[in-house]
Design an enzyme around this catalytic site. Structure first.
Site, PDB file in Angstrom:
ATOM      1  N   GLU A  13     -10.439  -5.143  -0.009  1.00 54.75           N
ATOM      2  CA  GLU A  13     -10.309  -4.283  -1.184  1.00 54.75           C
ATOM      3  C   GLU A  13      -8.964  -4.476  -1.857  1.00 54.75           C
ATOM      4  OE1 GLU A  13     -10.114  -0.054  -0.437  1.00 54.75           O
ATOM      5  OE2 GLU A  13      -9.981   0.404  -2.575  1.00 54.75           O
ATOM      6  N   ASP A  53      10.846   5.114   2.985  1.00 58.28           N
ATOM      7  CA  ASP A  53      11.220   5.531   1.643  1.00 58.28           C
ATOM      8  C   ASP A  53      12.553   6.275   1.700  1.00 58.28           C
ATOM      9  OD1 ASP A  53      11.383   7.065  -0.748  1.00 58.28           O
ATOM     10  OD2 ASP A  53       9.225   6.892  -0.973  1.00 58.28           O
ATOM     11  N   ASP A  75       5.835   2.122   5.871  1.00 57.19           N
ATOM     12  CA  ASP A  75       6.433   2.405   4.571  1.00 57.19           C
ATOM     13  C   ASP A  75       7.648   3.282   4.821  1.00 57.19           C
ATOM     14  OD1 ASP A  75       5.162   3.938   1.475  1.00 57.19           O
ATOM     15  OD2 ASP A  75       7.174   3.342   2.082  1.00 57.19           O
TER      16      ASP A  75
END
Lengths: 458, 451
Positions: A77, A147, A145
């Site tokens: 995807e 941040d 991830d």
């Protein structure tokens, strides 16, 4: 495309009738010429490494070997975010050419990569949610991830979306700690670190074993990495209560955290320089006699040493007190480590890593708010990475223009600062990965053949 | 499939089967149901224990006792078969919905874990591991020397004593022990976790759970596609009834010694009735009337407590005639009472309602039956409990259980608070509450019915 050409833009755009529009003026902080869809179109036309992404995502299945799964790439995807915030999910492609033409046509401001599903995502509605014939993720890289805005309570130079060279070492810490653990502890080899374009980093672990991990297994790895627990309501968010640290935490502390804390962050963030700031540290030490003594020393405002930075002096005093054994409290040494962990230890977004169907931005995208390209970061030299020097879209296009428009993508890349990143991507990540995929494919194919032979012989 | 046999004689714990495949055993239809009920009793009691927050040692002890009490067969050699058969029958019962599967999986896994921990010898445990095809290599001495410092560090970090050269460690791919990895309870190197013998439980249980989870899905498919229809006259009714059945004594036959006379009722209501019956009793005294649901619930309870038919008639008549008159009582209500005692109609001797039945009833306007822990407002419940003598501390525990919909546990805690005594078995039936209460009071040298 220079700025003058750009100003003629709107009329051309309308005539063309495509989705690209006039330069975005409502960008907020960013300067208009750093990012706009014209530039982006050009970027997708000349620089975005479609075939590298295709090769990567195929994991060797794009070859001629009989063990290749021809449906593999088509089951991946992708999702596009278009400039008017239209979000297109479940995009899939059967070839690099299809991927390229769709992106060039739609010119998405952001491209995300999702999992490989059991069937082509475009056909998902034909499949059930449960039972035998399901539409479900079957492979997905292990991703992380990190941040910078998750560290707002421990950085004073910036907050929110901003990032600077003073707080960037926190990302360096995260990369070093996690990369070492992924390789040494978990045995992974094919790891890609990418700048997120603004204020953080992403990590893609692409070993076959990693891609096949279940959600529960991913969660267990994320939990293995987790130390920071708490929110603005708790005083102490790191609690290392036991007499010894797990080898992973101990190694992280001695090899990475302690050094960067004492040599960089202590000073650049002025962690102990003012009363407000040192009180925050004192709040992490539950022992009253210690905090009282320290407070007493620090309230004097007299520096005993003129040459040393006040943060360094105070930190030494703090360590001395907690580690010397002068005060009787139990486990005082541990507080030094807790403070260092609080200020430096990586803070992951757990949800990103735990679920196979989580989407993550593709490398080499351009960040719409900063115009910077999401370039790979070499973990071996991550302390040298400078987020403020990452190539921007407008910079790249200028570089291209200087050489005139010529030949194929390979030449174009080399003429720009992006060339270095792409070369690194290929040599340090893609080629070793593909080599390993090929070997795995061959050996599992041979094993299957052997199995068939064995079952046929009576 | 080779179930393990314990070599120790007189071992209360049966061997540890892994339920890999349905056994080719023949079982009588009667045993089909009875074995399943015995096992269900064990699982439900475990579930009870877990919601009451028992710690692992307490749970181990509880399981040991439950197995001894319920899972033995008159012929010791048949213990294993009962174990296996009862498990597979319950698979049929509990495969049918997502909620049932979740509960069963969770309880069977817990049961397996405790039984594994109760295995006394390392040889037994290793044999189970082999059954699961856990081909984990024990760490060689040479390798141990290389990692023992790290192993020691991990041990200290989780509050365990440092390993010695005699301790066995297994090298296991890290993804097979997610629990241990997540909590940093193992040393990991190059993709392998070094698991201590005592952590092996986690490995084994994970595998057990995963196998059973898949098996339940398959069983469900088989059930819906063929078995349910095929067995609709034989096994299906049994299976469908089992998941909701109450499993304790039915209190339909009050014990000989338990004869209660009318004059005792007020006192024993105050001292030994559970809240549901106390409430009905008080309401009856107050209003001189109860609607049908309340008459059934209280009436059958009193029968179980030992109130004879004649006394029951006198009791209800004395109350109701104050509201509706003696004539109307005889015409409209006496029949019902005699019916409850099996003296009318099809002469079924009705059994007093269990907690499960009472909790699931739906009292409407003007009704006073049902379970107060479920149906009362918080305010009313607090008031009622405080009148029973529940102190403030216990009150909060009770209300907490109510909020989490553990009504029977709330009632158990109430019992414990009122009697200043523990009730390990948990309350499952109002008559059980009564009997246990009377037992405690009698042992405090009170005459039956006194307070």
């Amino acid at each position: 495309m220079t700025r003058e050409e750009c100003e003629n833009g709107p009329a051309d755009m309308l005539i063309d009738g495509n989705k690209a529009r006039a330069p975005r003026e409502k960008q907020g902080n960013s300067v208009p010429d750093k990012f706009n869809s014209n530039y982006l179109k050009f970027y997708y036309g000349k620089l975005f490494p479609f075939s590298d992404i295709f090769k990567w995502m195929s994991y060797g299945n794009d070859g001629k070997h009989p063990g290749c799964d021809q449906t593999y790439f088509g089951r991946r995807e992708f999702s596009f975010t278009l400039d008017n915030d239209i979000y297109l999910r479940f995009q899939s492609f059967t070839s690099a050419a299809e991927l390229e033409s769709s992106i060039q046509e739609k010119c998405p401001f952001k491209i995300d990569i999702g999992p490989v599903y059991s069937v082509d995502p475009a056909k998902r509605h034909a499949y059930a949610q449960s039972g035998d014939n399901v539409f479900t993720p079957v492979e997905r890289e292990l991703i992380f991830d990190i941040d910078m805005s998750d560290y707002d309570d421990v950085r004073y130079c910036c907050s929110g979306a901003d990032v600077c060279l003073e707080c960037w070492p926190l990302m360096t810490v995260a990369i070093k700690v996690i990369d070492t653990a992924l390789r040494d502890d978990f045995g992974f080899n094919h790891i890609l670190w990418v700048y997120s374009g603004r204020r953080g980093v992403h990590c893609w672990v692409c070993d076959r074993k990693a891609r096949r991990l279940s959600n529960e297994q991913r969660a267990s790895i994320a939990d293995y990495f987790r130390v920071y627990k708490g929110n603005e309501n708790s005083d102490k968010k790191v609690s290392l209560t036991s007499p010894a640290l797990h080898p992973f935490l101990a190694r992280s502390y001695t090899e990475v955290l302690e050094g960067i804390f004492e040599e960089k962050l202590l000073l650049s963030q002025n962690i102990l320089a003012t009363e407000e700031r040192y009180e925050k540290i004192l709040d992490m030490i539950p022992d009253e006699s210690v905090t009282a003594e320290l407070r007493g020393k620090w309230q004097e405002k007299r520096q005993s040493s003129i040459s040393n930075d006040i943060n360094v002096v105070r930190w030494e005093q703090l360590k001395q007190l907690l580690q010397s054994g002068k005060h009787k409290g139990k486990g005082l040494r541990r507080y030094v480590e807790e403070i260092v962990f609080s200020f430096t230890y990586p803070r992951l977004d757990m949800e990103v890593s735990k679920h196979m169907n989580h989407l993550l931005k593709a490398p080499f995208c351009v960040h719409p708010k900063t115009g910077r390209v999401c370039v790979p970061i070499d973990p071996n030299s991550c302390e040298e990475f400078d987020p403020t020097a990452v190539p921007t879209l407008s910079m790249l296009l200028e570089e291209l223009n200087q050489g005139g428009v010529r030949g194929d993508v390979g030449d174009d890349l080399d003429r720009t600062s992006l060339g270095k990143s792409i070369r690194y991507f290929r040599s340090s990540f893609l080629q070793p990965l593909l080599k390993s995929c090929k070997e795995e494919m061959e050996s599992s194919y041979n094993a299957k053949l052997q199995q068939m032979k064995n079952s046929l012989s009576w | 499939m080779q179930p393990l046999r314990s070599h120790h004689q007189n071992d209360a714990i049966p061997a540890l089967p892994l339920y890999r495949s349905a056994p080719p055993l023949e079982v009588r239809l009667e045993d089909f149901e009875l074995y399943a009920i015995d096992r269900l009793r064990v699982l439900k009691a475990m579930s009870d224990g877990l919601s009451r927050g028992k710690n692992p040692e307490e749970m181990e002890k509880l399981v040991k006792g439950l197995l001894r009490a319920n899972m033995r067969h008159p012929q010791a050699s048949e213990d294993v078969n009962k174990d296996i058969i009862s498990h597979f029958v319950l698979r049929l019962v509990y495969c049918r919905t997502e909620d049932l599967r979740k509960w069963f999986l969770s309880m069977e896994t817990a049961l397996f874990r405790y039984r594994f921990l109760l295995l006394t010898s390392n040889d037994h445990r290793r044999a189970v591991m082999a059954e699961f095809n856990l081909p984990y290599k024990a760490v060689s001495n040479a390798e141990y020397e290389g990692v023992k410092d790290k192993l020691g560090q991990v041990a200290r970090s989780i509050g365990q004593p440092p390993p010695t050269a005699n301790d066995i460690f297994y090298k296991v791919p890290f993804e097979e022990v997610p629990e241990l990895v997540a909590n940093r309870k193992v040393y990991i190197h190059k993709g392998y976790a070094y698991v201590a013998m005592n952590q092996v439980v986690s490995l084994v249980v994970t595998q057990f759970r995963s196998h059973l989870s898949k098996a339940l899905i398959l069983t469900n498919r088989k059930w819906t596609s063929t078995i349910r229809e095929q067995e609709k006259d034989r096994l299906t009714p049994i299976v469908e009834a089992l998941s909701t059945s109450y499993l304790g004594p039915d209190y339909s036959q009050p014990r000989e010694s338990a004869e209660i006379s009318i004059k005792d009722l007020d006192q024993i209501a105050k001292s030994s009735f559970p809240l549901c019956m106390r409430h009905l009793f008080e309401k009856l005294r107050e209003d001189h009337h109860l609607k049908h649901g309340g008459r059934m619930q209280l009436g059958l309870f009193l029968k179980g407590v030992g109130l004879k038919l004649d006394d029951a008639l006198a009791f209800w008549r004395a109350e109701f005639s104050q509201k509706v008159g003696a004539e109307r009582f005889e015409k409209e209500y006496a029949y019902g009472i005699r019916h409850n005692y099996g003296k009318e109609g099809k002469r079924t001797d009705y059994t007093p309602f269990s907690c499960q039945k009472i909790i699931s009833s739906t009292p409407g306007v003007g009704d006073n039956h049902g379970c107060p822990f479920r149906h009362f407002s918080e305010e009313n419940l607090r008031a009622a409990l405080s009148r029973m003598g529940v102190g403030t501390r216990a009150m909060e525990d009770v209300m907490d259980k109510v909020r989490n919909r553990h009504y029977q546990i709330a009632c158990t805690l109430t019992f414990e608070a009122v009697h200043s005594s523990t009730c390990d078995a948990g309350i499952n039936h109002p008559n059980q509450y009564f009997i246990d209460s009377q037992k405690i009071l009698q042992s405090k040298n009170q005459s039956p019915g006194g307070s």
